[in-house]
Motif scaffolding. Sequence first.
Motif, PDB file in Angstrom:
ATOM      1  N   ARG A 106     122.079  43.209  16.193  1.00 31.65           N
ATOM      2  CA  ARG A 106     121.661  42.057  15.837  1.00 31.65           C
ATOM      3  C   ARG A 106     122.693  41.654  14.512  1.00 31.65           C
ATOM      4  O   ARG A 106     122.616  42.500  13.477  1.00 31.65           O
ATOM      5  N   LEU A 107     123.236  40.440  14.691  1.00 29.25           N
ATOM      6  CA  LEU A 107     124.270  39.938  13.808  1.00 29.25           C
ATOM      7  C   LEU A 107     123.750  38.877  12.867  1.00 29.25           C
ATOM      8  O   LEU A 107     122.851  37.805  13.623  1.00 29.25           O
ATOM      9  N   GLU A 122     122.894  45.000  12.355  1.00 33.65           N
ATOM     10  CA  GLU A 122     121.627  45.884  12.398  1.00 33.65           C
ATOM     11  C   GLU A 122     121.790  46.314  13.727  1.00 33.65           C
ATOM     12  O   GLU A 122     121.577  45.362  14.764  1.00 33.65           O
ATOM     13  N   PHE A 123     122.044  47.639  14.057  1.00 35.93           N
ATOM     14  CA  PHE A 123     122.024  48.174  15.367  1.00 35.93           C
ATOM     15  C   PHE A 123     120.444  48.386  15.786  1.00 35.93           C
ATOM     16  O   PHE A 123     119.651  48.979  15.033  1.00 35.93           O
ATOM     17  N   THR A 124     120.103  48.282  17.141  1.00 30.08           N
ATOM     18  CA  THR A 124     118.705  48.375  17.507  1.00 30.08           C
ATOM     19  C   THR A 124     119.032  49.191  18.618  1.00 30.08           C
ATOM     20  O   THR A 124     120.185  49.405  19.279  1.00 30.08           O
ATOM     21  N   ALA A 162     133.139  37.686  23.187  1.00 32.88           N
ATOM     22  CA  ALA A 162     131.701  38.176  23.560  1.00 32.88           C
ATOM     23  C   ALA A 162     130.544  37.432  22.984  1.00 32.88           C
ATOM     24  O   ALA A 162     129.579  37.410  23.824  1.00 32.88           O
ATOM     25  N   THR A 163     130.692  36.856  21.709  1.00 34.76           N
ATOM     26  CA  THR A 163     129.490  36.254  21.411  1.00 34.76           C
ATOM     27  C   THR A 163     129.778  34.671  21.279  1.00 34.76           C
ATOM     28  O   THR A 163     128.604  33.861  21.325  1.00 34.76           O
ATOM     29  N   GLY A 164     130.867  34.024  21.518  1.00 33.42           N
ATOM     30  CA  GLY A 164     130.858  32.825  21.748  1.00 33.42           C
ATOM     31  C   GLY A 164     130.923  32.127  20.338  1.00 33.42           C
ATOM     32  O   GLY A 164     130.942  30.675  20.337  1.00 33.42           O
ATOM     33  N   ARG A 216     121.302  34.030  13.219  1.00 31.66           N
ATOM     34  CA  ARG A 216     121.032  35.669  13.492  1.00 31.66           C
ATOM     35  C   ARG A 216     120.618  35.723  14.761  1.00 31.66           C
ATOM     36  O   ARG A 216     119.624  35.041  15.424  1.00 31.66           O
ATOM     37  N   ARG A 217     121.453  36.653  15.517  1.00 29.81           N
ATOM     38  CA  ARG A 217     121.305  36.481  17.048  1.00 29.81           C
ATOM     39  C   ARG A 217     121.465  37.900  17.421  1.00 29.81           C
ATOM     40  O   ARG A 217     121.915  38.810  16.762  1.00 29.81           O
ATOM     41  N   ALA A 218     120.669  38.151  18.367  1.00 35.04           N
ATOM     42  CA  ALA A 218     120.624  39.664  18.852  1.00 35.04           C
ATOM     43  C   ALA A 218     121.374  39.647  20.143  1.00 35.04           C
ATOM     44  O   ALA A 218     121.222  38.838  21.060  1.00 35.04           O
TER      45      ALA A 218
END
Length: 637
Positions: free
Chosen positions: A321-322, A314-316, A297-299, A334-336
Motif C-alpha cells: 500500500r503506497l 506499507e507491505f501487506t 506499474a502504478t500509472g 493511497r492505493r493498494a
Amino acid sequence: MPRRGERRRDFRHEDPDLRPVRIGVRQVVTPDSRGKKRVLQFDPSQFACRTLAAELADEWVEYIEVTSRRTGTASSHRQGLRLFCAFVDEQLAGRAPEASLARADPDLSMVLLAWEQSLPARWPRGSTRPGALAANIRILVNRRQRHPDRDLAPRLTQIAGQDHSLAWGVTKELDEFSRKDKAALVKAAWDDVARLRKRLKAGWEMVEAGGHPAEHGWSRMPDLLWALAHRAVSPREMAKTVPFPLAPELAALIPDNVRTEGQSCGLRGYFLVCGLLNQLYPNQRDMHAFRVLLVAATGHSPEEVTGLMEEAVEFTEGGVRLTMIKNRARRIHRRAFTRIDAVNTVEHVHEYADRPRLEVSAIVRQLMDVTASLRALHSERPAPLFLQGTLPPSFEFTVGRGRLRLFGQWVKEMELDLEGRIDIRRLRKSVKVEKAVAFGGRITDIADDHHQETFRGHYAQGTTLRMVSGRVITTAQQSWFDKATTGPVVLDAAAETALEEAAPALAGLGLSAEQVEDLRSGALEMGVTSCRDPFDSPFSRPGDLCAVAPLRCLECRNAWILPSHLPQLLLFADHLDRLRTRLSPAHFHTRWGQTAANLAAVLAERTEAETAAARRHIAEGAATLQLPLTARAEFDA
C-alpha cells in the motif's frame, strides 16, 4: 558600496510628485513541484527604469504571497518583469528613470502595447509564452489600481484593464509510447536493475574481503572499497594517495576519455573515486530504471513516484500500500497494489520477480534494498526511497534525492530506439491508454487519480481520444441501429392464420388483439408492408405520422409483411433494379443498400409458386406500385 555615513541614493526614489519607492532587492519564497522551498529574487536597480521596476516588483511579491503560487508561476511573472523593464529602458532611452505606473508622461500604455506586439518574435510560432507573459504584466498593473493609496495613470488603467491582443498559442500534448516501445522500456529497466543489484552485491562482497589501505596497500579494489564503506579514508585523500598507473580492475572504472596518460592525476583520481563509490551505492543513472518500472506499474506521475518516502510504504500479505503525494494538484493518493502471485505470500515475502513483469511490491522491495545503505547515511527521517550518492568537485560524498535528469541519455545507453520525444511522462500516458481500452472509454473510471477536467485537457488526445470518441460513436450508432434497422417481421400463410388462433402468443409478438385484427383487415396498410404503429416510427418524432413510409418500411422494426404484400414487394424490387442502373454503386448503396438487402432476404423465403402467382396478379393489372413523387427522381449528389 557607499562610504560610512553616506546615504545610499538608489535605495529610495525621491520625487515631489510621487510617493517614495524602495529600490531594493525583492524576493519571494515559493514551493516547487516537489514541495521544496525556492527563493526567487528580482533587483530593480539592474534597470534604468528603477521606479517602474520597483513598483511592479512590489505587486509581484504581493501577488505571489496572496495567491500562494508555486515556483513556476512566480518565475514566469519574474521573466515578464525583466523583459518588460528591459524593453522600457530601450524604448524610452534617457527618459527611462522617469517611467512610473503613476505618471501619465512618459505614457507607459503605448510602451506596453509595443512590448506585447514584440513578444511573438522571441518564440516559435504557436508558442504560449507571449500570451502568458503579456497577461502576467497586465495582472500586476491591474492589481495596483485596486489599492486606493497607489496611483495609476488613467490611460494605463484603460489599456491594462482590457484583454491583450496576442494569440494564446497552442500547447502540444505529449502522446503515449506505443505498446512496443513501452515493452522495450520495461524490459530495459528490468535488465538495468538486475545489473545494478549484481554490481552492488559484488562491491559489498569485496568490502568484506578488504582491509585498511594503509596496511594492505593502495592498489587493490577490495581495500579501497573497504576504506570508503567504513569512512576510514576521505574521497579527497584517496584520490591523492592512489598511485598511478592503476591496476587493470581499477583502470576499468575510469571513463575512456580521461583514462589516458595525458589527463592530470587529479582528474583521473576524481573519476576513480566516483567509480569506486558506484560499486557501493546507486547513482542518479541507476534511479531511472526504478522510475520507469514504477510509473509503468502504478500509472501515477513521475513526480508522485520519485517523492515516495519510507513512511509511505506499507507491505501487506497481498502486496503493498503506497501513499503518493502530487504537489501540483495538491492531492494525496493511497492505493493498494496486489501481488501477481498473492497466494502463499507470507512464505515468499522476500522473493523478487526478475522477469520483465510489473509487480509494484517487487519493484518497491528491490528499490528499498539497493538504497538501504544510502538511507542509513541520510540525515533526515523518514528518508526518501529515491536516493542517490554523488561526489561533487568538493570531494564531499553527499546523499540526497536530487532530480532525475538525462533520461534521454539513459535511453541511449540502453540502446533503445523509441519513436517520438523521449519523455518519461509519455509512459504515464501509455498506462492511461491501456486503462481507456480496458474500461471502454469511460472517463469516470479512467480519471481515477485526478480530476476529470484534467483528464480531458491533458490525456484525451491521441489513442485515448480515439478510444473514447469511438466508443461514444459506436454506442450511439448501435442504439440507432437497434431502434431503426431491426427489420420487419415476415409471416407466411400459416403464420398469418395462427394470429387469430394463437391469442396467447400475441404478447410475445408485441401485438394486441386490436392490432392483429387491424393487420388482417388491412387497416394498417402502408404500401409494401403493414405497420404495427405508424405513430411510433423510429424515423420521426414520437406521436407524428411516419414520414418515410413506404420507402423505408423494409428497414423498420414496426413493419409486418404478410403474404398479401408479395405483389407490392415484387414491384418494389423492380423499381430498385431500375434505380441500380441509373445511380452510381456508391450512391445506390448509401440510399437503398439496406432496403435492397432486406427485400432480397424476404423474397428468398417465398416459394416459386407464390412468386409466380404474384407475377400473374401483376400482369393482370390488379396491382400497381404506389410511391411518393419524390421517389421517382434520384440525384447523384
